[in-house]
Enzyme design. Structure first.
Site, PDB file in Angstrom:
ATOM      1  N   CYS A 134     -59.031  29.349 -36.712  1.00 50.03           N
ATOM      2  CA  CYS A 134     -57.896  29.917 -36.264  1.00 50.03           C
ATOM      3  C   CYS A 134     -56.540  29.395 -36.911  1.00 50.03           C
ATOM      4  O   CYS A 134     -55.388  29.872 -36.258  1.00 50.03           O
ATOM      5  CB  CYS A 134     -57.813  29.604 -34.720  1.00 50.03           C
ATOM      6  SG  CYS A 134     -59.027  30.352 -33.928  1.00 50.03           S
TER       7      CYS A 134
ATOM      8  N   LYS B 279     -54.228  31.916 -38.281  1.00 53.68           N
ATOM      9  CA  LYS B 279     -53.479  32.763 -37.354  1.00 53.68           C
ATOM     10  C   LYS B 279     -51.907  33.069 -38.055  1.00 53.68           C
ATOM     11  O   LYS B 279     -51.522  32.162 -38.690  1.00 53.68           O
ATOM     12  CB  LYS B 279     -53.258  32.269 -36.005  1.00 53.68           C
ATOM     13  CG  LYS B 279     -54.481  32.863 -35.047  1.00 53.68           C
ATOM     14  CD  LYS B 279     -53.946  32.220 -33.798  1.00 53.68           C
ATOM     15  CE  LYS B 279     -55.000  33.187 -32.609  1.00 53.68           C
ATOM     16  NZ  LYS B 279     -54.597  32.720 -31.370  1.00 53.68           N
TER      17      LYS B 279
ATOM     18  N   ASN C 269     -48.161  38.993 -21.346  1.00 48.33           N
ATOM     19  CA  ASN C 269     -47.882  37.632 -21.336  1.00 48.33           C
ATOM     20  C   ASN C 269     -48.930  36.739 -22.020  1.00 48.33           C
ATOM     21  O   ASN C 269     -49.162  35.669 -21.889  1.00 48.33           O
ATOM     22  CB  ASN C 269     -48.294  37.296 -19.838  1.00 48.33           C
ATOM     23  CG  ASN C 269     -47.330  37.515 -18.885  1.00 48.33           C
ATOM     24  OD1 ASN C 269     -45.999  37.596 -19.211  1.00 48.33           O
ATOM     25  ND2 ASN C 269     -47.600  38.210 -17.649  1.00 48.33           N
ATOM     26  N   LYS C 270     -49.247  37.549 -23.096  1.00 47.02           N
ATOM     27  CA  LYS C 270     -50.061  36.845 -24.328  1.00 47.02           C
ATOM     28  C   LYS C 270     -51.381  36.280 -23.701  1.00 47.02           C
ATOM     29  O   LYS C 270     -51.820  35.367 -24.150  1.00 47.02           O
ATOM     30  CB  LYS C 270     -49.163  35.614 -24.981  1.00 47.02           C
ATOM     31  CG  LYS C 270     -47.982  36.140 -25.473  1.00 47.02           C
ATOM     32  CD  LYS C 270     -47.040  35.122 -26.060  1.00 47.02           C
ATOM     33  CE  LYS C 270     -45.755  35.647 -26.744  1.00 47.02           C
ATOM     34  NZ  LYS C 270     -44.854  34.459 -26.849  1.00 47.02           N
TER      35      LYS C 270
ATOM     36  N   ASP D  48     -61.448  38.822 -32.187  1.00 44.28           N
ATOM     37  CA  ASP D  48     -61.266  37.609 -32.694  1.00 44.28           C
ATOM     38  C   ASP D  48     -61.963  37.513 -34.087  1.00 44.28           C
ATOM     39  O   ASP D  48     -63.093  37.439 -34.079  1.00 44.28           O
ATOM     40  CB  ASP D  48     -61.460  36.190 -31.979  1.00 44.28           C
ATOM     41  CG  ASP D  48     -60.208  35.370 -32.191  1.00 44.28           C
ATOM     42  OD1 ASP D  48     -59.702  35.126 -33.352  1.00 44.28           O
ATOM     43  OD2 ASP D  48     -59.798  34.878 -31.009  1.00 44.28           O
TER      44      ASP D  48
ATOM     45  N   GLY E 179     -71.383  46.955 -35.597  1.00 46.04           N
ATOM     46  CA  GLY E 179     -70.174  46.234 -36.116  1.00 46.04           C
ATOM     47  C   GLY E 179     -69.455  47.261 -37.210  1.00 46.04           C
ATOM     48  O   GLY E 179     -69.933  48.553 -37.447  1.00 46.04           O
TER      49      GLY E 179
ATOM     50  N   SER F  78     -68.053  46.780 -41.770  1.00 45.16           N
ATOM     51  CA  SER F  78     -67.843  45.928 -42.733  1.00 45.16           C
ATOM     52  C   SER F  78     -66.927  46.427 -43.957  1.00 45.16           C
ATOM     53  O   SER F  78     -66.854  47.717 -43.992  1.00 45.16           O
ATOM     54  CB  SER F  78     -69.522  45.511 -43.030  1.00 45.16           C
ATOM     55  OG  SER F  78     -69.871  46.711 -43.620  1.00 45.16           O
TER      56      SER F  78
ATOM     57  N   ASP G 269     -57.668  29.438 -23.390  1.00 40.52           N
ATOM     58  CA  ASP G 269     -58.641  28.748 -24.325  1.00 40.52           C
ATOM     59  C   ASP G 269     -57.338  28.382 -25.362  1.00 40.52           C
ATOM     60  O   ASP G 269     -56.354  29.020 -25.458  1.00 40.52           O
ATOM     61  CB  ASP G 269     -59.611  29.443 -24.964  1.00 40.52           C
ATOM     62  CG  ASP G 269     -59.591  30.676 -25.665  1.00 40.52           C
ATOM     63  OD1 ASP G 269     -58.300  31.248 -25.504  1.00 40.52           O
ATOM     64  OD2 ASP G 269     -60.219  31.063 -26.504  1.00 40.52           O
TER      65      ASP G 269
END
EC number: 2.7.9.3
Length: 343
Positions: A15, A18, A46-47, A66, A137, A139, A225
């Site tokens: 992370c 970011k 509000n994120k 994420d 998914g 790729s 989190d």
């Protein structure tokens, strides 16, 4: 286990990759007219951790994504961490995941398909632990390894956790210790001693399932989190959205073993500096130690939970059943000059 060291193929880690909060605000600021969707209970205003769409039957669908570049060298472990981190947003909103699909980028001219398979297998193992399928998914061939999930979950509307619902006069709890960014930077700089990264890996691969059990409690008023923006960044988002302030009692904040040792060796991730540059003016004056730890970019960090003081018994019953022994790290207060005061 492969001998390939994945962190040698990425410029960032976890992370810490970011975009800074300040730059992200600039990117997302738009003059374009947007439609209003009454069923969208939670969007980007509000994120919050995930979007919530009301199904009209007392429940909402949660949707989040994420992904990031390797924070560890081992491919299977990287997949585990990325998946754990992605599913955390569902738990932080008070929900339970239903399924996930993978987001996968791979430098096919540098790293083999066997190593790529280990990453996917690591992600699938965490999905199995969460009781959900990794259902597909997408790729691409990319210059650096990238992995993560787009996750779908469900939540009872009455249990939906949002950033704007915190109240003054509540305790603040953190379910995982800080220091992941510092320890992973020590590893990337090849300063880490044998075994010292293990507690961080254990934390990063532990699902925040307890969030779904805490959300129904009347005493739990807000939850998020702690990831790339650090403890102070994510607490600031709650305070800003809820129009309150908070105090953090620095000596009460739990840390992973050896974090202070590597902090003093200068193993400070770039994400911590970007974080402070983005929101430092909203925080009270801090020592260098406080700044570098509380702004440390976490990957797959713990839940930041705002709890009414008269509801601690029910809260501790749930957390202790989950194997957690927690003490308050601060409290929310009436809105003041700073969003967060560090004591």
């Amino acid at each position: 286990m492969s001998s390939v060291k994945l962190t040698e193929y990425s410029h960032g880690a976890g992370c810490g990759c970011k975009i800074s909060p300040m730059l992200l605000d600039e990117i997302l600021e738009s003059t374009q007219k947007t439609s209003v969707y009454p069923q969208l209970l939670v969007g980007n205003a509000n994120k919050d951790d995930a979007a919530a769409y009301d199904l009209g039957n007392g429940t909402s669908v949660l949707s989040t994504t994420d992904f990031f570049m390797p924070i560890v060298d081992d491919a299977f472990t990287f997949g585990q961490i990325a998946a754990t981190n992605a599913l955390s947003d569902i738990y932080a909103m008070g929900g339970k995941p239903l399924m996930a699909i993978s987001i996968f980028g791979w430098p096919i001219d540098k790293l083999s398909a066997d190593v790529a398979r280990e990453v996917i297998d690591g992600g699938r193992s965490i999905c199995e632990d969460a009781g959900i399928p990794l259902a597909g998914g997408h790729s691409i061939d990319s210059p650096e390894p990238i992995f993560g999930l787009a996750a779908t979950g469900l939540v009872d509307n009455a249990n939906l956790m949002q950033n704007d619902s915190a109240k003054k006069g509540c305790y603040i709890f953190l379910t995982k210790p800080l220091g992941i960014g510092i320890l992973s930077t020590a590893q990337k700089q090849k300063k880490i001693e044998e075994g010292h990264i293990d507690p961080a890996i254990q934390a990063m691969t532990t699902l925040n399932k307890v969030g779904a059990d805490l959300a129904p409690l009347e005493s739990v008023v807000a939850m998020t989190d702690v990831t790339g923006f650090g403890l102070l960044g994510h607490l600031s988002e709650i305070c800003e959205a809820s129009d309150i302030s908070a105090q953090v009692w620095f000596e009460k904040v739990p840390l992973l073993p050896n974090v202070e040792k590597y902090r003093q060796l200068g193993c400070i991730p770039g994400g911590a500096r970007k974080n402070f540059a983005s929101y430092g003016d909203k925080i009270s004056e801090m020592t260098q130690q406080q700044r570098e730890i509380l702004c440390d970019a976490q990957t797959s960090g713990g839940l930041l939970v705002i709890v009414k003081k008269d509801g601690l018994e029910a809260f501790k019953k749930v957390t202790e059943a989950a194997g957690l022994t927690l003490e308050p790290i601060g409290e929310t207060t009436v809105k003041s000059q700073h969003l967060v005061e560090v004591l």
